[in-house]
Design a protein around this motif. Structure first.
Motif, PDB file in Angstrom:
ATOM      1  N   ASP A 144    -108.594  47.826 -86.534  1.00 20.07           N
ATOM      2  CA  ASP A 144    -107.928  48.166 -87.795  1.00 20.07           C
ATOM      3  C   ASP A 144    -106.509  47.601 -87.837  1.00 20.07           C
ATOM      4  O   ASP A 144    -106.087  47.017 -88.844  1.00 20.07           O
ATOM      5  CB  ASP A 144    -107.901  49.687 -87.962  1.00 20.07           C
ATOM      6  N   CYS A 145    -105.785  47.750 -86.725  1.00 26.06           N
ATOM      7  CA  CYS A 145    -104.397  47.264 -86.686  1.00 26.06           C
ATOM      8  C   CYS A 145    -104.326  45.744 -86.779  1.00 26.06           C
ATOM      9  O   CYS A 145    -103.472  45.195 -87.490  1.00 26.06           O
ATOM     10  CB  CYS A 145    -103.710  47.748 -85.409  1.00 26.06           C
ATOM     11  N   PHE A 146    -105.214  45.049 -86.076  1.00 22.05           N
ATOM     12  CA  PHE A 146    -105.180  43.586 -86.137  1.00 22.05           C
ATOM     13  C   PHE A 146    -105.600  43.082 -87.521  1.00 22.05           C
ATOM     14  O   PHE A 146    -105.063  42.084 -88.012  1.00 22.05           O
ATOM     15  CB  PHE A 146    -106.061  42.970 -85.050  1.00 22.05           C
ATOM     16  N   LEU A 147    -106.554  43.758 -88.154  1.00 17.44           N
ATOM     17  CA  LEU A 147    -106.956  43.362 -89.505  1.00 17.44           C
ATOM     18  C   LEU A 147    -105.789  43.521 -90.482  1.00 17.44           C
ATOM     19  O   LEU A 147    -105.548  42.649 -91.331  1.00 17.44           O
ATOM     20  CB  LEU A 147    -108.151  44.199 -89.967  1.00 17.44           C
ATOM     21  N   HIS A 148    -105.054  44.620 -90.356  1.00 16.29           N
ATOM     22  CA  HIS A 148    -103.882  44.816 -91.212  1.00 16.29           C
ATOM     23  C   HIS A 148    -102.802  43.787 -90.893  1.00 16.29           C
ATOM     24  O   HIS A 148    -102.112  43.291 -91.796  1.00 16.29           O
ATOM     25  CB  HIS A 148    -103.323  46.232 -91.030  1.00 16.29           C
ATOM     26  N   ALA A 149    -102.661  43.461 -89.600  1.00 12.80           N
ATOM     27  CA  ALA A 149    -101.660  42.465 -89.205  1.00 12.80           C
ATOM     28  C   ALA A 149    -101.994  41.097 -89.798  1.00 12.80           C
ATOM     29  O   ALA A 149    -101.093  40.346 -90.200  1.00 12.80           O
ATOM     30  CB  ALA A 149    -101.580  42.378 -87.682  1.00 12.80           C
ATOM     31  N   ILE A 150    -103.282  40.781 -89.865  1.00 12.84           N
ATOM     32  CA  ILE A 150    -103.704  39.510 -90.471  1.00 12.84           C
ATOM     33  C   ILE A 150    -103.346  39.493 -91.949  1.00 12.84           C
ATOM     34  O   ILE A 150    -102.826  38.497 -92.470  1.00 12.84           O
ATOM     35  CB  ILE A 150    -105.222  39.301 -90.279  1.00 12.84           C
ATOM     36  N   ASP A 151    -103.605  40.604 -92.632  1.00 18.36           N
ATOM     37  CA  ASP A 151    -103.281  40.692 -94.062  1.00 18.36           C
ATOM     38  C   ASP A 151    -101.777  40.566 -94.297  1.00 18.36           C
ATOM     39  O   ASP A 151    -101.336  39.949 -95.272  1.00 18.36           O
ATOM     40  CB  ASP A 151    -103.773  42.023 -94.635  1.00 18.36           C
ATOM     41  N   GLU A 152    -100.996  41.147 -93.387  1.00 18.25           N
ATOM     42  CA  GLU A 152     -99.548  41.188 -93.579  1.00 18.25           C
ATOM     43  C   GLU A 152     -98.834  39.924 -93.111  1.00 18.25           C
ATOM     44  O   GLU A 152     -97.776  39.575 -93.645  1.00 18.25           O
ATOM     45  CB  GLU A 152     -98.969  42.407 -92.842  1.00 18.25           C
ATOM     46  N   THR A 153     -99.391  39.242 -92.107  1.00 19.14           N
ATOM     47  CA  THR A 153     -98.671  38.105 -91.514  1.00 19.14           C
ATOM     48  C   THR A 153     -99.426  36.782 -91.577  1.00 19.14           C
ATOM     49  O   THR A 153     -98.812  35.719 -91.466  1.00 19.14           O
ATOM     50  CB  THR A 153     -98.365  38.380 -90.029  1.00 19.14           C
ATOM     51  N   GLU A 154    -100.767  36.847 -91.689  1.00 19.34           N
ATOM     52  CA  GLU A 154    -101.625  35.656 -91.621  1.00 19.34           C
ATOM     53  C   GLU A 154    -101.409  34.891 -90.312  1.00 19.34           C
ATOM     54  O   GLU A 154    -101.655  33.686 -90.230  1.00 19.34           O
ATOM     55  CB  GLU A 154    -101.378  34.720 -92.813  1.00 19.34           C
ATOM     56  N   ALA A 155    -100.964  35.595 -89.295  1.00 18.25           N
ATOM     57  CA  ALA A 155    -100.660  34.959 -88.008  1.00 18.25           C
ATOM     58  C   ALA A 155    -101.945  34.640 -87.247  1.00 18.25           C
ATOM     59  O   ALA A 155    -102.823  35.502 -87.115  1.00 18.25           O
ATOM     60  CB  ALA A 155     -99.782  35.869 -87.159  1.00 18.25           C
ATOM     61  N   PRO A 156    -102.083  33.423 -86.737  1.00 14.80           N
ATOM     62  CA  PRO A 156    -103.269  33.078 -85.946  1.00 14.80           C
ATOM     63  C   PRO A 156    -103.381  33.922 -84.675  1.00 14.80           C
ATOM     64  O   PRO A 156    -104.483  34.145 -84.176  1.00 14.80           O
ATOM     65  CB  PRO A 156    -103.068  31.593 -85.624  1.00 14.80           C
ATOM     66  N   GLU A 157    -102.243  34.395 -84.160  1.00 15.80           N
ATOM     67  CA  GLU A 157    -102.287  35.274 -82.984  1.00 15.80           C
ATOM     68  C   GLU A 157    -103.075  36.545 -83.289  1.00 15.80           C
ATOM     69  O   GLU A 157    -103.817  37.049 -82.440  1.00 15.80           O
ATOM     70  CB  GLU A 157    -100.865  35.651 -82.534  1.00 15.80           C
ATOM     71  N   ALA A 158    -102.917  37.050 -84.511  1.00 17.42           N
ATOM     72  CA  ALA A 158    -103.644  38.258 -84.906  1.00 17.42           C
ATOM     73  C   ALA A 158    -105.136  37.972 -85.030  1.00 17.42           C
ATOM     74  O   ALA A 158    -105.976  38.793 -84.653  1.00 17.42           O
ATOM     75  CB  ALA A 158    -103.089  38.797 -86.224  1.00 17.42           C
ATOM     76  N   VAL A 159    -105.476  36.794 -85.552  1.00 15.31           N
ATOM     77  CA  VAL A 159    -106.886  36.401 -85.670  1.00 15.31           C
ATOM     78  C   VAL A 159    -107.506  36.254 -84.282  1.00 15.31           C
ATOM     79  O   VAL A 159    -108.620  36.724 -84.022  1.00 15.31           O
ATOM     80  CB  VAL A 159    -107.026  35.075 -86.446  1.00 15.31           C
ATOM     81  N   ALA A 160    -106.770  35.594 -83.382  1.00 17.32           N
ATOM     82  CA  ALA A 160    -107.259  35.398 -82.013  1.00 17.32           C
ATOM     83  C   ALA A 160    -107.488  36.737 -81.322  1.00 17.32           C
ATOM     84  O   ALA A 160    -108.509  36.953 -80.659  1.00 17.32           O
ATOM     85  CB  ALA A 160    -106.259  34.558 -81.220  1.00 17.32           C
ATOM     86  N   ASN A 161    -106.550  37.659 -81.491  1.00 16.77           N
ATOM     87  CA  ASN A 161    -106.678  38.963 -80.849  1.00 16.77           C
ATOM     88  C   ASN A 161    -107.742  39.828 -81.515  1.00 16.77           C
ATOM     89  O   ASN A 161    -108.313  40.721 -80.881  1.00 16.77           O
ATOM     90  CB  ASN A 161    -105.333  39.688 -80.847  1.00 16.77           C
ATOM     91  N   LEU A 162    -108.008  39.565 -82.791  1.00 19.36           N
ATOM     92  CA  LEU A 162    -109.111  40.256 -83.457  1.00 19.36           C
ATOM     93  C   LEU A 162    -110.425  39.896 -82.763  1.00 19.36           C
ATOM     94  O   LEU A 162    -111.278  40.765 -82.533  1.00 19.36           O
ATOM     95  CB  LEU A 162    -109.175  39.862 -84.932  1.00 19.36           C
ATOM     96  N   MET A 163    -110.585  38.621 -82.404  1.00 16.94           N
ATOM     97  CA  MET A 163    -111.785  38.203 -81.677  1.00 16.94           C
ATOM     98  C   MET A 163    -111.854  38.898 -80.320  1.00 16.94           C
ATOM     99  O   MET A 163    -112.928  39.301 -79.868  1.00 16.94           O
ATOM    100  CB  MET A 163    -111.795  36.684 -81.497  1.00 16.94           C
ATOM    101  N   TRP A 164    -110.726  39.042 -79.670  1.00 16.90           N
ATOM    102  CA  TRP A 164    -110.661  39.788 -78.401  1.00 16.90           C
ATOM    103  C   TRP A 164    -111.209  41.198 -78.609  1.00 16.90           C
ATOM    104  O   TRP A 164    -112.019  41.693 -77.816  1.00 16.90           O
ATOM    105  CB  TRP A 164    -109.210  39.840 -77.931  1.00 16.90           C
ATOM    106  N   ALA A 165    -110.771  41.846 -79.684  1.00 14.91           N
ATOM    107  CA  ALA A 165    -111.192  43.215 -79.970  1.00 14.91           C
ATOM    108  C   ALA A 165    -112.680  43.292 -80.308  1.00 14.91           C
ATOM    109  O   ALA A 165    -113.365  44.260 -79.951  1.00 14.91           O
ATOM    110  CB  ALA A 165    -110.357  43.782 -81.119  1.00 14.91           C
TER     111      ALA A 165
END
Length: 292
Positions: A144-165
């Motif tokens: 949930d946090c990484f999905l919100h982070a993607i919406d708020e920042t569009e940072a590839p780090e958040a996308v990469a860590n979403l895959m980790w999750a």
């Protein structure tokens, strides 16, 4: 005299191999499969009926974390299971970091959602190596946090860590007791990372896991596809996208008409191909897991 000395060495070798095998919790077949020998051959070494050549001695010694000289000339039968050097928590965390890397930057850590999820990931890694069971909601919170982070920042780090999750969630499909047993084997050196991956793959073949897999794919198939697509569209992150695509096959996290065995084989071939093209993540995986 020479014959007698040879026999003494041979008997010591056999006793050492048998003792180390037993305190490692290995059968003759287990040890044989790990050092590429038949259980009959291992039995022959232990009884003294057969004597390994130097190359085989090197492989056996490496498996037990000993030198050839120690196997041949040192009495190792006093070693207890508790004396075997366990992998430290730091060692195992490092292995998982190499296989499933986490990413952050000064900018992304300023985002509250990203920072919260990242710290939860660190907590999961430490708990996993200790064999602790965390509250099941922690994985949901991370996603949930990484999905919100993607919406708020569009940072590839958040996308990469979403895959980790997502890979973390996938691991929860397996019987938790089996997973903890696997962790304990890894931590006590009774299994290497290659064996850990192989045993993990075996758990995917049960009917119960198959049913859970279908439910998982219904929930995450689109998310996985979009995340990998996003990574591959960014030149800097494309190799990570390729790597995660290969892992979805390797861990049978993909909806195809192929069998689990075929998906795993495809994943292996993809990793090898990517490694040959210089993909650092594939190279790291193969080096860490298969030691090639």
């Amino acid at each position: 005299m020479c014959s007698q000395e040879g026999r003494i060495v041979e008997n010591q070798l056999g006793k050492n191999i048998r003792h180390l095998r037993e305190i490692n919790g290995e059968t003759l077949e287990d040890l044989g499969s790990k050092v590429f020998l038949s259980k009959t051959t291992i039995s022959g070494y232990e009884s003294g009926r057969r004597k390994p050549d130097f190359e085989k001695l090197v492989v056996i010694a490496k498996h037990f974390g000993k030198t050839v000289d120690e196997l041949l000339h040192t009495d190792l039968t006093e070693i207890q299971a508790s004396d075997i050097n366990d992998k430290s928590v730091a060692d195992i965390i490092e292995i998982y970091r190499k296989i499933f890397p986490l990413f952050s930057s000064e900018e992304t850590m300023r985002n509250n959602r990203f920072r919260s999820a990242y710290h939860l990931c660190e907590k999961v890694l430490e708990a996993f190596t200790k064999g602790e069971i965390l509250n099941g909601h922690i994985v949901v919170d991370i996603l949930d946090c990484f999905l919100h982070a993607i919406d708020e920042t569009e940072a590839p780090e958040a996308v990469a860590n979403l895959m980790w999750a997502i890979f973390l969630w996938w691991s929860q499909i397996n019987d938790i007791q089996k997973m903890l047993a696997l962790q304990n084997k890894l931590q006590s050196n009774r299994i290497d990372m290659k064996g850990c991956i192989q045993e993990y793959q075996e758990t995917q073949r049960s009917t119960e896991v198959s049913e859970k897999k279908q439910a998982f794919l219904q929930d995450f198939k689109e998310m996985i596809t979009e995340a990998i697509k996003s990574l591959k569209s960014d030149t800097k992150w494309a190799e990570l996208g390729d790597y995660y695509l290969a892992l979805t096959f390797l861990f049978d996290m993909i909806d195809t008409e192929l069998s689990t065995e075929f998906n795993i084989a495809i994943g292996n071939q993809m990793l090898v191909a990517y490694a040959e093209l210089g993909n650092p993540y594939a190279i790291q995986f193969l080096t860490t897991v298969f030691e090639i």
